[in-house]
Design a protein around this motif. Structure first.
Motif, PDB file in Angstrom:
ATOM      1  N   GLU A   1       0.826  -1.208   0.000  1.00 30.63           N
ATOM      2  CA  GLU A   1       0.000   0.000   0.000  1.00 30.63           C
ATOM      3  C   GLU A   1       0.860   1.258   0.000  1.00 30.63           C
ATOM      4  O   GLU A   1       0.597   2.205  -0.750  1.00 30.63           O
ATOM      5  N   THR A   2       1.913   1.277   0.818  1.00 32.13           N
ATOM      6  CA  THR A   2       2.799   2.446   0.857  1.00 32.13           C
ATOM      7  C   THR A   2       3.485   2.651  -0.486  1.00 32.13           C
ATOM      8  O   THR A   2       3.555   3.770  -0.998  1.00 32.13           O
ATOM      9  N   LEU A   3       3.983   1.571  -1.081  1.00 37.74           N
ATOM     10  CA  LEU A   3       4.638   1.714  -2.380  1.00 37.74           C
ATOM     11  C   LEU A   3       3.643   2.079  -3.474  1.00 37.74           C
ATOM     12  O   LEU A   3       3.978   2.829  -4.393  1.00 37.74           O
ATOM     13  N   ALA A   4       2.421   1.581  -3.391  1.00 37.62           N
ATOM     14  CA  ALA A   4       1.397   1.963  -4.372  1.00 37.62           C
ATOM     15  C   ALA A   4       1.153   3.469  -4.315  1.00 37.62           C
ATOM     16  O   ALA A   4       1.100   4.139  -5.353  1.00 37.62           O
ATOM     17  N   LYS A   5       1.033   4.008  -3.118  1.00 37.79           N
ATOM     18  CA  LYS A   5       0.826   5.457  -2.980  1.00 37.79           C
ATOM     19  C   LYS A   5       2.010   6.227  -3.543  1.00 37.79           C
ATOM     20  O   LYS A   5       1.836   7.211  -4.270  1.00 37.79           O
ATOM     21  N   PHE A   6       3.236   5.787  -3.216  1.00 35.21           N
ATOM     22  CA  PHE A   6       4.441   6.467  -3.698  1.00 35.21           C
ATOM     23  C   PHE A   6       4.491   6.454  -5.232  1.00 35.21           C
ATOM     24  O   PHE A   6       4.608   7.498  -5.871  1.00 35.21           O
ATOM     25  N   TRP A   7       4.390   5.265  -5.837  1.00 33.58           N
ATOM     26  CA  TRP A   7       4.527   5.170  -7.285  1.00 33.58           C
ATOM     27  C   TRP A   7       3.345   5.805  -8.025  1.00 33.58           C
ATOM     28  O   TRP A   7       3.511   6.328  -9.131  1.00 33.58           O
ATOM     29  N   CYS A   8       2.156   5.804  -7.428  1.00 36.44           N
ATOM     30  CA  CYS A   8       1.036   6.524  -8.058  1.00 36.44           C
ATOM     31  C   CYS A   8       1.350   8.011  -8.145  1.00 36.44           C
ATOM     32  O   CYS A   8       1.082   8.655  -9.164  1.00 36.44           O
ATOM     33  N   GLU A   9       1.925   8.576  -7.092  1.00 33.39           N
ATOM     34  CA  GLU A   9       2.307   9.996  -7.114  1.00 33.39           C
ATOM     35  C   GLU A   9       3.433  10.249  -8.106  1.00 33.39           C
ATOM     36  O   GLU A   9       3.405  11.230  -8.850  1.00 33.39           O
ATOM     37  N   VAL A  10       4.436   9.385  -8.120  1.00 32.09           N
ATOM     38  CA  VAL A  10       5.572   9.566  -9.030  1.00 32.09           C
ATOM     39  C   VAL A  10       5.114   9.538 -10.481  1.00 32.09           C
ATOM     40  O   VAL A  10       5.505  10.384 -11.295  1.00 32.09           O
TER      41      VAL A  10
ATOM     42  N   ARG B   1      10.702  17.209  -6.269  1.00 34.72           N
ATOM     43  CA  ARG B   1       9.370  16.631  -6.044  1.00 34.72           C
ATOM     44  C   ARG B   1       9.490  15.189  -5.559  1.00 34.72           C
ATOM     45  O   ARG B   1       8.822  14.780  -4.597  1.00 34.72           O
ATOM     46  N   LEU B   2      10.353  14.385  -6.195  1.00 32.97           N
ATOM     47  CA  LEU B   2      10.507  12.986  -5.811  1.00 32.97           C
ATOM     48  C   LEU B   2      11.049  12.848  -4.397  1.00 32.97           C
ATOM     49  O   LEU B   2      10.606  11.989  -3.636  1.00 32.97           O
ATOM     50  N   LEU B   3      11.993  13.689  -4.036  1.00 32.41           N
ATOM     51  CA  LEU B   3      12.534  13.645  -2.673  1.00 32.41           C
ATOM     52  C   LEU B   3      11.455  13.999  -1.645  1.00 32.41           C
ATOM     53  O   LEU B   3      11.375  13.382  -0.589  1.00 32.41           O
ATOM     54  N   LYS B   4      10.595  14.950  -1.972  1.00 28.82           N
ATOM     55  CA  LYS B   4       9.494  15.311  -1.068  1.00 28.82           C
ATOM     56  C   LYS B   4       8.480  14.177  -0.931  1.00 28.82           C
ATOM     57  O   LYS B   4       7.834  14.041   0.103  1.00 28.82           O
ATOM     58  N   LEU B   5       8.335  13.357  -1.982  1.00 27.26           N
ATOM     59  CA  LEU B   5       7.402  12.231  -1.933  1.00 27.26           C
ATOM     60  C   LEU B   5       7.930  11.069  -1.099  1.00 27.26           C
ATOM     61  O   LEU B   5       7.190  10.146  -0.780  1.00 27.26           O
ATOM     62  N   GLY B   6       9.226  11.081  -0.785  1.00 27.68           N
ATOM     63  CA  GLY B   6       9.789  10.016   0.032  1.00 27.68           C
ATOM     64  C   GLY B   6      10.939   9.266  -0.614  1.00 27.68           C
ATOM     65  O   GLY B   6      11.488   8.339  -0.016  1.00 27.68           O
ATOM     66  N   ALA B   7      11.298   9.636  -1.840  1.00 27.39           N
ATOM     67  CA  ALA B   7      12.492   9.035  -2.448  1.00 27.39           C
ATOM     68  C   ALA B   7      13.710   9.545  -1.691  1.00 27.39           C
ATOM     69  O   ALA B   7      13.662  10.584  -1.036  1.00 27.39           O
ATOM     70  N   ARG B   8      14.798   8.795  -1.794  1.00 32.53           N
ATOM     71  CA  ARG B   8      16.050   9.272  -1.209  1.00 32.53           C
ATOM     72  C   ARG B   8      17.173   8.967  -2.183  1.00 32.53           C
ATOM     73  O   ARG B   8      17.061   8.075  -3.017  1.00 32.53           O
ATOM     74  N   ARG B   9      18.231   9.721  -2.075  1.00 38.23           N
ATOM     75  CA  ARG B   9      19.380   9.511  -2.950  1.00 38.23           C
ATOM     76  C   ARG B   9      20.022   8.168  -2.622  1.00 38.23           C
ATOM     77  O   ARG B   9      20.061   7.764  -1.463  1.00 38.23           O
ATOM     78  N   ALA B  10      20.523   7.499  -3.647  1.00 40.72           N
ATOM     79  CA  ALA B  10      21.187   6.205  -3.465  1.00 40.72           C
ATOM     80  C   ALA B  10      22.568   6.273  -4.100  1.00 40.72           C
ATOM     81  O   ALA B  10      22.729   6.815  -5.192  1.00 40.72           O
TER      82      ALA B  10
END
Length: 126
Positions: free
Chosen positions: A16-25, A86-95
């Protein structure tokens, strides 16, 4: 006749968490779900269109070894720097996967650590 990719399946601890993240992305919507164990997300027109859907399937134990598949994304309505923010604000992080700093792309990880790249080129929306 050839095949084409219709779905990508990603095993994860919290679909569910990843669905929300990728839907926003990706500006996708939830197309289907089976309780809390499986979410299928995709474009608003649904399965079978020009873009594949993504199935996020619960796996309590991670696969052994590093995933050999990752997703590349391109911004459609802003430049790369604005999309990175925008992606960092959605919860992505640098790798860090050993980049030199000279790359034209950014390597990121989603909330569960799945690596993906933000490429420089802007693509037209579908």
């Amino acid at each position: 006749m050839a095949c084409r990719i219709s779905e990508l399946v990603l095993g994860c601890r919290d679909p569910e968490t990843l669905a929300k993240f990728w839907c926003e992305v990706l500006d996708f919507v939830v197309l289907d779900r089976e309780g809390d164990d499986m979410f299928e997300i995709g474009p608003r027109e649904g399965f079978g269109g020009p873009q594949p859907t993504i199935i996020l399937s619960r796996r309590d134990e991670p696969e052994k070894g590093k995933s050999r598949l990752h997703i590349d994304v391109n911004a459609t309505d802003r430049d790369q720097d604005a999309e990175l923010e925008r992606l960092l604000k959605l919860g992505a992080r640098r790798a860090d996967i050993g980049q030199t700093g000279e790359e034209s792309w950014h390597v990121l990880a989603d909330p569960e650590g799945n690596e993906f790249c933000l490429l420089r080129a802007r693509l037209a929306p579908l």
